[in-house]
Motif scaffolding. Structure first.
Motif, PDB file in Angstrom:
ATOM      1  N   ALA A  79      25.429  -4.467  -0.234  1.00  0.00           N
ATOM      2  CA  ALA A  79      25.584  -3.631   0.954  1.00  0.00           C
ATOM      3  C   ALA A  79      25.223  -4.371   2.238  1.00  0.00           C
ATOM      4  O   ALA A  79      24.170  -5.000   2.337  1.00  0.00           O
ATOM      5  CB  ALA A  79      24.732  -2.373   0.819  1.00  0.00           C
ATOM      6  N   SER A  80      26.124  -4.296   3.180  1.00  0.00           N
ATOM      7  CA  SER A  80      25.913  -4.719   4.561  1.00  0.00           C
ATOM      8  C   SER A  80      27.081  -4.139   5.343  1.00  0.00           C
ATOM      9  O   SER A  80      28.061  -3.655   4.757  1.00  0.00           O
ATOM     10  CB  SER A  80      25.858  -6.252   4.698  1.00  0.00           C
ATOM     11  N   GLY A  82      30.385  -3.249   7.019  1.00  0.00           N
ATOM     12  CA  GLY A  82      31.739  -3.665   6.683  1.00  0.00           C
ATOM     13  C   GLY A  82      32.014  -3.684   5.190  1.00  0.00           C
ATOM     14  O   GLY A  82      33.059  -4.170   4.750  1.00  0.00           O
ATOM     15  N   MET A  83      31.104  -3.118   4.397  1.00  0.00           N
ATOM     16  CA  MET A  83      31.243  -3.168   2.949  1.00  0.00           C
ATOM     17  C   MET A  83      32.517  -2.466   2.467  1.00  0.00           C
ATOM     18  O   MET A  83      33.239  -2.982   1.610  1.00  0.00           O
ATOM     19  CB  MET A  83      30.021  -2.523   2.288  1.00  0.00           C
ATOM     20  N   ALA A  84      32.817  -1.294   3.013  1.00  0.00           N
ATOM     21  CA  ALA A  84      34.004  -0.563   2.579  1.00  0.00           C
ATOM     22  C   ALA A  84      35.275  -1.354   2.886  1.00  0.00           C
ATOM     23  O   ALA A  84      36.222  -1.366   2.098  1.00  0.00           O
ATOM     24  CB  ALA A  84      34.058   0.817   3.240  1.00  0.00           C
ATOM     25  N   GLN A  85      35.294  -2.016   4.036  1.00  0.00           N
ATOM     26  CA  GLN A  85      36.449  -2.834   4.382  1.00  0.00           C
ATOM     27  C   GLN A  85      36.605  -3.998   3.394  1.00  0.00           C
ATOM     28  O   GLN A  85      37.711  -4.332   2.975  1.00  0.00           O
ATOM     29  CB  GLN A  85      36.295  -3.379   5.805  1.00  0.00           C
ATOM     30  N   ARG A  86      35.488  -4.601   2.994  1.00  0.00           N
ATOM     31  CA  ARG A  86      35.562  -5.717   2.046  1.00  0.00           C
ATOM     32  C   ARG A  86      36.052  -5.236   0.681  1.00  0.00           C
ATOM     33  O   ARG A  86      36.818  -5.930   0.000  1.00  0.00           O
ATOM     34  CB  ARG A  86      34.190  -6.394   1.916  1.00  0.00           C
ATOM     35  N   LEU A  87      35.613  -4.048   0.275  1.00  0.00           N
ATOM     36  CA  LEU A  87      36.108  -3.488  -0.975  1.00  0.00           C
ATOM     37  C   LEU A  87      37.614  -3.270  -0.900  1.00  0.00           C
ATOM     38  O   LEU A  87      38.356  -3.582  -1.839  1.00  0.00           O
ATOM     39  CB  LEU A  87      35.406  -2.154  -1.278  1.00  0.00           C
ATOM     40  N   ILE A 151      27.579  -1.572  -6.439  1.00  0.00           N
ATOM     41  CA  ILE A 151      27.031  -1.805  -5.106  1.00  0.00           C
ATOM     42  C   ILE A 151      25.548  -2.120  -5.249  1.00  0.00           C
ATOM     43  O   ILE A 151      24.789  -1.319  -5.796  1.00  0.00           O
ATOM     44  CB  ILE A 151      27.201  -0.567  -4.191  1.00  0.00           C
ATOM     45  N   ASP A 152      25.139  -3.284  -4.761  1.00  0.00           N
ATOM     46  CA  ASP A 152      23.731  -3.676  -4.815  1.00  0.00           C
ATOM     47  C   ASP A 152      23.090  -3.511  -3.438  1.00  0.00           C
ATOM     48  O   ASP A 152      23.792  -3.541  -2.416  1.00  0.00           O
ATOM     49  CB  ASP A 152      23.617  -5.133  -5.271  1.00  0.00           C
ATOM     50  N   GLU A 153      21.768  -3.335  -3.424  1.00  0.00           N
ATOM     51  CA  GLU A 153      20.998  -3.157  -2.184  1.00  0.00           C
ATOM     52  C   GLU A 153      21.557  -2.000  -1.351  1.00  0.00           C
ATOM     53  O   GLU A 153      21.698  -2.093  -0.126  1.00  0.00           O
ATOM     54  CB  GLU A 153      21.007  -4.456  -1.362  1.00  0.00           C
ATOM     55  N   ALA A 154      21.864  -0.893  -2.025  1.00  0.00           N
ATOM     56  CA  ALA A 154      22.530   0.229  -1.361  1.00  0.00           C
ATOM     57  C   ALA A 154      21.693   0.846  -0.245  1.00  0.00           C
ATOM     58  O   ALA A 154      22.228   1.513   0.641  1.00  0.00           O
ATOM     59  CB  ALA A 154      22.901   1.302  -2.384  1.00  0.00           C
ATOM     60  N   GLN A 155      20.374   0.623  -0.272  1.00  0.00           N
ATOM     61  CA  GLN A 155      19.543   1.180   0.802  1.00  0.00           C
ATOM     62  C   GLN A 155      19.873   0.547   2.149  1.00  0.00           C
ATOM     63  O   GLN A 155      19.572   1.114   3.202  1.00  0.00           O
ATOM     64  CB  GLN A 155      18.053   0.995   0.486  1.00  0.00           C
ATOM     65  N   ALA A 156      20.526  -0.616   2.146  1.00  0.00           N
ATOM     66  CA  ALA A 156      20.845  -1.324   3.395  1.00  0.00           C
ATOM     67  C   ALA A 156      22.259  -1.041   3.883  1.00  0.00           C
ATOM     68  O   ALA A 156      22.697  -1.614   4.879  1.00  0.00           O
ATOM     69  CB  ALA A 156      20.667  -2.834   3.194  1.00  0.00           C
ATOM     70  N   ALA A 157      22.976  -0.144   3.210  1.00  0.00           N
ATOM     71  CA  ALA A 157      24.370   0.109   3.568  1.00  0.00           C
ATOM     72  C   ALA A 157      24.500   0.857   4.889  1.00  0.00           C
ATOM     73  O   ALA A 157      23.612   1.610   5.292  1.00  0.00           O
ATOM     74  CB  ALA A 157      25.056   0.901   2.458  1.00  0.00           C
TER      75      ALA A 157
END
Length: 384
Positions: A79-80, A82-87, A151-157
């Motif tokens: 997670a960071s 722009g994650m959805a765009q990268r997916l 999705i890893d580190e989801a707390q940072a999404a």
């Protein structure tokens, strides 16, 4: 013929699979049942929480391996913004015509994307993440396969990303598509996302909290893993190694790695290697040094100065601390100190130990705080 080179079987770095995924059988079985039982099975929508070093990333790696063995496609993201765009981009065909025009950034829910202020469009680019996944599933399902997204580190999404992903998974699950979704993060993930009204769907994800591994399992894993590489770890050396881990998954890897390395170097001329107590003690010392650099330091970096003040007050005790004594050392009333107690419990940095008592949940954090107290106070602007 040269003798084959035996490498260290322990991998104490983020995401690397350990030789044995000890203490996680039930979670792995639940995920496998989810794959086997089809759309709507609980194991297909899972959230994994745990403090640093409890093996969250390792679990995601193993889930992807299990799914790929059954012919599934897997997509992973950390997670960071722009994650959805990268997916979405990972779901696109490898080939396609690109056209560029200068336009402002746009959201993932509309066509195209932004690249340094350059707007791009791809031929037949799906309008939404949901449509992109649907198109990929159309292909996969023809062959009886599915799609796993982790999705890893989801707390940072970013919230917009999580909304896009949550609504996509909700729609696809309601359509009985062959999809599985697992997200992992620190304990703060739960309070951040599960209380968001737009993401109520994620509350139904099967919760898995990663904790310590029973020492009997640790001992057996050490015995089996060392034996598999031609070393013997038993008796006092095995007991010392096992108890030094405190059942903490990352420490299991660190202790195993450093003891194996020490024994290999000291006894490299011997035909067979038996790990001595001296080897075990040296390896544990090396492991503890690395634990501070890789777990304790980063954990404290993510805390507020008052959180650290609370922990420094706790570190003055050799065992569980009285919450009243902590408040007194902080120079604050019990109600004020209790706010930080709850924060640290939720983050799984500390844990309750009976009425009015707390203790450290991360092994050796007490010792690290004592050793680095002066630096922690100076760096955080903490005054006594």
């Amino acid at each position: 013929m040269p003798k084959s080179r035996i490498t260290n079987p322990f991998k104490p770095s983020a995401g690397h699979l350990p030789p044995v995924l000890i203490g996680r059988d039930i979670i792995l079985d639940d995920f496998q049942e989810g794959l086997d039982n089809g759309s709507g099975a609980p194991g297909r929508l899972m959230r994994i929480t745990g403090a640093r070093g409890t093996g969250k990333t390792v679990m995601l790696t193993e889930f992807r391996r299990m799914a790929e063995q059954q012919g599934w496609q897997t997509i992973s993201e950390t997670a960071s913004k722009g994650m959805a765009q990268r997916l979405l981009e990972k779901l696109q065909p490898k080939k396609g015509n690109l056209s560029f025009s200068f336009e402002p950034s746009i959201s993932v829910m509309s066509m195209g994307g932004s690249l340094g202020g350059v707007h791009y469009e791809q031929s037949r680019m799906p309008l939404t993440l949901r449509e992109a996944m649907s198109e990929r599933l159309d292909v996969l399902e023809k062959h009886g396969n599915g799609l796993l997204v982790t999705i890893d580190e989801a707390q940072a999404a970013d919230r917009d990303d999580m909304v896009a992903i949550a609504t996509t998974v909700q729609h696809l699950t309601s359509e009985d598509r062959n999809i599985a979704f697992v997200f992992a993060g620190l304990p703060s993930m739960a309070s951040k996302w599960l209380n968001d009204d737009v993401m109520t769907f994620l509350r139904r994800a099967q919760p898995e909290r990663l904790g310590d591994v029973p020492l009997t399992d640790v001992s057996q894993a050490f015995t089996d893993t060392f034996t598999s590489t031609g070393m013997l770890l038993e008796g006092e050396a095995l007991s010392h190694a096992t108890h030094a881990t405190a059942g903490y998954p990352f420490m299991i890897q660190l202790v195993g790695y450093h003891i194996w390395r020490v024994a290999k170097r000291r006894h490299q001329q011997e035909d067979s290697i038996t790990v001595t107590i001296e080897d075990a003690e040296t390896g544990v010392r090396d492991a503890l040094s690395r634990l501070g650099d890789t777990v304790h330091g980063p954990e404290l970096d993510g805390l507020s100065p008052i959180d650290k003040t609370y922990l420094l007050a706790m570190a003055q005790d050799d065992g569980p601390s009285s919450t009243a004594a902590i408040a007194n050392r902080m120079g604050k009333d019990a109600q004020y100190a209790n706010m930080y107690r709850m924060r640290l419990i939720e983050a799984q940095v500390i844990e309750e130990r009976g009425y009015g008592k707390v203790d450290f949940a991360i092994p050796y954090l007490r010792e690290y705080l004592r050793e680095h107290a002066a630096y922690i106070r100076m760096a955080g602007g903490i005054t006594d």
